[in-house]
Scaffold this active site. Structure first.
Site, PDB file in Angstrom:
ATOM      1  N   ARG A 108       7.088  -0.390  -5.586  1.00  0.00           N
ATOM      2  CA  ARG A 108       5.936  -0.348  -4.685  1.00  0.00           C
ATOM      3  C   ARG A 108       6.078  -1.514  -3.713  1.00  0.00           C
ATOM      4  O   ARG A 108       6.965  -2.350  -3.852  1.00  0.00           O
ATOM      5  CB  ARG A 108       4.589  -0.346  -5.418  1.00  0.00           C
ATOM      6  CG  ARG A 108       4.490  -1.013  -6.727  1.00  0.00           C
ATOM      7  CD  ARG A 108       4.697  -2.495  -6.683  1.00  0.00           C
ATOM      8  NE  ARG A 108       3.883  -3.134  -5.654  1.00  0.00           N
ATOM      9  CZ  ARG A 108       4.117  -4.311  -5.130  1.00  0.00           C
ATOM     10  NH1 ARG A 108       5.169  -5.021  -5.516  1.00  0.00           N
ATOM     11  NH2 ARG A 108       3.348  -4.850  -4.210  1.00  0.00           N
ATOM     12  N   GLY A 109       5.175  -1.564  -2.739  1.00  0.00           N
ATOM     13  CA  GLY A 109       5.312  -2.553  -1.678  1.00  0.00           C
ATOM     14  C   GLY A 109       5.995  -1.874  -0.511  1.00  0.00           C
ATOM     15  O   GLY A 109       7.064  -1.278  -0.675  1.00  0.00           O
ATOM     16  N   ALA A 110       5.380  -1.963   0.666  1.00  0.00           N
ATOM     17  CA  ALA A 110       5.838  -1.159   1.805  1.00  0.00           C
ATOM     18  C   ALA A 110       7.336  -1.321   2.108  1.00  0.00           C
ATOM     19  O   ALA A 110       8.059  -0.323   2.182  1.00  0.00           O
ATOM     20  CB  ALA A 110       4.972  -1.465   3.029  1.00  0.00           C
ATOM     21  N   ASP A 118       0.764  -2.544   4.715  1.00  0.00           N
ATOM     22  CA  ASP A 118       1.398  -1.246   4.488  1.00  0.00           C
ATOM     23  C   ASP A 118       1.572  -0.480   5.791  1.00  0.00           C
ATOM     24  O   ASP A 118       2.448   0.366   5.923  1.00  0.00           O
ATOM     25  CB  ASP A 118       0.604  -0.428   3.476  1.00  0.00           C
ATOM     26  CG  ASP A 118       0.804  -1.005   2.087  1.00  0.00           C
ATOM     27  OD1 ASP A 118       0.095  -1.967   1.740  1.00  0.00           O
ATOM     28  OD2 ASP A 118       1.720  -0.549   1.371  1.00  0.00           O
ATOM     29  N   ASN A 137      -3.689  -2.387   4.128  1.00  0.00           N
ATOM     30  CA  ASN A 137      -3.023  -3.103   3.038  1.00  0.00           C
ATOM     31  C   ASN A 137      -3.780  -2.768   1.752  1.00  0.00           C
ATOM     32  O   ASN A 137      -4.781  -2.051   1.769  1.00  0.00           O
ATOM     33  CB  ASN A 137      -2.998  -4.613   3.329  1.00  0.00           C
ATOM     34  CG  ASN A 137      -2.084  -5.372   2.376  1.00  0.00           C
ATOM     35  OD1 ASN A 137      -0.965  -4.948   2.105  1.00  0.00           O
ATOM     36  ND2 ASN A 137      -2.548  -6.493   1.843  1.00  0.00           N
ATOM     37  N   LYS A 138      -3.299  -3.284   0.653  1.00  0.00           N
ATOM     38  CA  LYS A 138      -3.878  -3.002  -0.663  1.00  0.00           C
ATOM     39  C   LYS A 138      -5.398  -3.130  -0.653  1.00  0.00           C
ATOM     40  O   LYS A 138      -5.951  -4.029  -0.040  1.00  0.00           O
ATOM     41  CB  LYS A 138      -3.269  -3.985  -1.669  1.00  0.00           C
ATOM     42  CG  LYS A 138      -3.695  -3.832  -3.105  1.00  0.00           C
ATOM     43  CD  LYS A 138      -3.581  -2.426  -3.667  1.00  0.00           C
ATOM     44  CE  LYS A 138      -2.225  -1.804  -3.474  1.00  0.00           C
ATOM     45  NZ  LYS A 138      -2.234  -0.332  -3.781  1.00  0.00           N
ATOM     46  N   ARG A 184       4.109   9.099  -0.913  1.00  0.00           N
ATOM     47  CA  ARG A 184       2.950   8.223  -0.698  1.00  0.00           C
ATOM     48  C   ARG A 184       2.626   8.219   0.801  1.00  0.00           C
ATOM     49  O   ARG A 184       3.521   8.161   1.640  1.00  0.00           O
ATOM     50  CB  ARG A 184       3.236   6.797  -1.209  1.00  0.00           C
ATOM     51  CG  ARG A 184       3.530   6.806  -2.728  1.00  0.00           C
ATOM     52  CD  ARG A 184       3.416   5.428  -3.341  1.00  0.00           C
ATOM     53  NE  ARG A 184       2.036   4.949  -3.311  1.00  0.00           N
ATOM     54  CZ  ARG A 184       1.697   3.685  -3.552  1.00  0.00           C
ATOM     55  NH1 ARG A 184       2.623   2.790  -3.820  1.00  0.00           N
ATOM     56  NH2 ARG A 184       0.419   3.322  -3.524  1.00  0.00           N
ATOM     57  N   GLN A 186      -1.299  -5.881  -9.416  1.00  0.00           N
ATOM     58  CA  GLN A 186      -0.063  -6.410  -8.834  1.00  0.00           C
ATOM     59  C   GLN A 186      -0.072  -7.936  -8.762  1.00  0.00           C
ATOM     60  O   GLN A 186       0.975  -8.580  -8.847  1.00  0.00           O
ATOM     61  CB  GLN A 186       0.156  -5.855  -7.415  1.00  0.00           C
ATOM     62  CG  GLN A 186       0.502  -4.386  -7.341  1.00  0.00           C
ATOM     63  CD  GLN A 186      -0.729  -3.527  -7.137  1.00  0.00           C
ATOM     64  OE1 GLN A 186      -1.842  -3.913  -7.489  1.00  0.00           O
ATOM     65  NE2 GLN A 186      -0.540  -2.347  -6.574  1.00  0.00           N
TER      66      GLN A 186
END
Lengths: 353, 353
Positions: B45-47, B236, B246-247, B88, B195
């Site tokens: 995960r993580g852009a 993101d 973002n998250k 995603r 996270q």
């Protein structure tokens, strides 16, 4: 319906809020040290419920004092009260409950030990009964603030489980629903202790009230998307100027509510208002064990040895509070005058000042 | 040091981020469907890391195509790319990585299937290598924004685990520390996927960087108490006007930072900037399974059958963003002009536009 805290012949009975919603377990505490332990360990939590539990703790402690000498009795009662007062620092209701019990002794100087013991038990039971009535009054006083067909966000649990019954913030929601309004509730899960996920979701679900669970960090976004129409929270201590200590995260919710033009209501009994505290910076904030953050249900969720901060409460400056809903009415800014006025109108119930 | 995602002869190797920090497990994905599954299930995960993983997914898919006919090969590659793109919706780097692979095929019309396969593998490996270099550049570009002897709050994980290595937001922190500054990090635990608690705390701890874990709802209070001097987060997807997806929870952090006059920095590569998105309201926000909220490590933390919302991201309006730190420099408002300018200066790296 469940009972949060209750006086029985067997002892002080509490529903164990640490194991909800998995298990509905009632525990019986037979002496004041056990009651103190239950408050400290959060078997019981929520400012008004802590006040009631502390009063029950004083009462059960008083019953167990063996002396017939009134002076020695008072001294032992002082020790009992001190221990109960040391359990948690932020919720003023704890000190209010203990203080109200002390006044029973002080105002009956000629009584025998047996008489004092009976008076103390009666007072504790009265505090418990009053708390339910107060919550219902908070509910009816606040019901008009919530619109029909609207949503309300709440943080932590200021419900039946945080009081002797009915709740403060959830009392307002219950009051609005009883008044015929359709209210959907969003419940912040409220890390680290998860009072929202475990307790608010549970008690609202049990009551058939429409509740949607979100993580704490979703609340702002839900507001931004127009999904939240008002915020109602409880309080652990309200300073004379309206600054409000409540569960950690409340300050964030308040700032986000103002940013999104959403009213932010605090619902609390007068026993939560501490006029001796001029402002919120003076309110002591409890820091709890790091394991509450690093572990969930006994499972580690962070690396071993990690540094943690765990303040259990924060203080929301009065400027973010749209109104404070009490059993004596709804107060708006300027709070200094409005809060004082609540007590002036009802000197008899103002035993904590 | 751990490797987030890597191209090996055996397949695409990823550290399984779902089981960190308990276990450091590397998994090998041998076909594109398995890579797609790993992205969807958040093994990776993580852009930026998702962008690299998607490119590897296209490459491994290309290698497994059996036809010798270039036209049929392109068609199959289209199917592979579509599946990977469906994993995603929010992080634009996913589409950027896939698009960059498509351009390799488009710009080599006369090549044989074998040649295209080699070119695609080379391109994916290049994307991976570039990502590490880009993060280091983001780190050195942003290092000057953090003061010596200061604290920085970060949300989610925009670290080595969210990229091919070094990180974006954590890259800025690493850059400042490498420049000789003393920086203490506060990490939001970042519910529901944790996270911050699981990944950021772990990778900073591993690097010997001073990190303190807090729950998401503590960040505002820490700011209010003057304990946080700057905020650095990843992204993101950044719209043309600077609005930043973002998250979930990032929006709340940004509002709280502004309320407390704390700079709020976004660190991201150009591959995260989506100039085709005029503003943040157009960015698709993924809603994930409710079990992420109701369960932690397989343990239920909320009543059965409770309603849940679980948006995985939010959008922070550009007005809350103090600066966007990229590998090509630091951009401040007005973002429309500044962000476009980054690409104008470097047309060759702008393959996603």
């Amino acid at each position: 319906m469940f009972k949060t805290v209750e006086w029985t012949k067997a002892g002080v009975v509490m529903i164990d809020q640490r194991v909800l919603p998995d298990k509905e377990v009632y525990r019986t505490y037979k002496d004041y040290k056990a009651v103190a332990g239950a408050i400290k360990d959060m078997v019981v939590r929520g400012a008004p419920a802590i006040g009631v539990a502390a009063a029950f703790g004083v009462a059960i402690g008083a019953l167990k004092i063996k002396t017939k000498d009134a002076k020695a009795f008072r001294k032992e009662l002082g020790i009992i009260s001190s221990l109960l007062a040391s359990t948690r620092p932020t919720a003023v209701n704890l000190f209010w409950g203990i203080e109200r019990m002390r006044r029973v002794v002080d105002s009956n100087p000629g009584s025998t030990v047996a008489q004092l013991q009976k008076l103390l038990v009666d007072e504790a039971i009265l505090i418990h009964q009053e708390d339910i009535a107060i919550c219902r009054k908070i509910g009816s006083n606040g019901a008009g603030l919530l619109k029909d067909n609207s949503t309300a966000l709440t943080h932590c649990n200021a419900g039946a489980l945080a009081t002797a019954g009915y709740g403060t913030a959830l009392g307002v929601i219950r009051g609005a629903i009883e008044a015929g309004k359709k209210i959907q509730v969003f419940a912040d899960e409220t890390r680290p202790f998860l009072q929202g996920a475990r307790l608010t979701a549970w008690e609202l679900n049990k009551d058939g009230i429409d509740v949607t669970l979100i993580t704490d960090n979703m609340a702002g976004w839900m507001m931004k998307k127009g999904l939240i129409h008002s915020v109602v929270v409880g309080a652990d201590r309200i300073a004379a100027n309206g600054d409000t200590a409540n569960k950690i995260g409340t300050y964030s919710v308040a700032v986000l509510a103002r940013e999104n033009n959403i009213p932010f209501y605090v619902a609390a009994p007068l026993s939560t208002i501490d006029l001796k505290m001029k402002h919120g910076d003076l309110i002591p904030i409890e820091e709890r064990a790091s394991s509450e953050v690093t572990h969930i249900k006994g499972k580690r969720i962070a690396p071993e040895g990690i540094k943690v901060r765990n303040p259990a409460f924060d203080v929301t400056p009065a400027k973010f509070v749209t109104a404070i809903i009490t059993e004596k009415g709804v107060v708006r800014a300027p709070y200094l005058k409005g809060l004082k006025g609540l007590f002036a109108a009802q000197p008899s119930s103002c035993s904590c000042l």
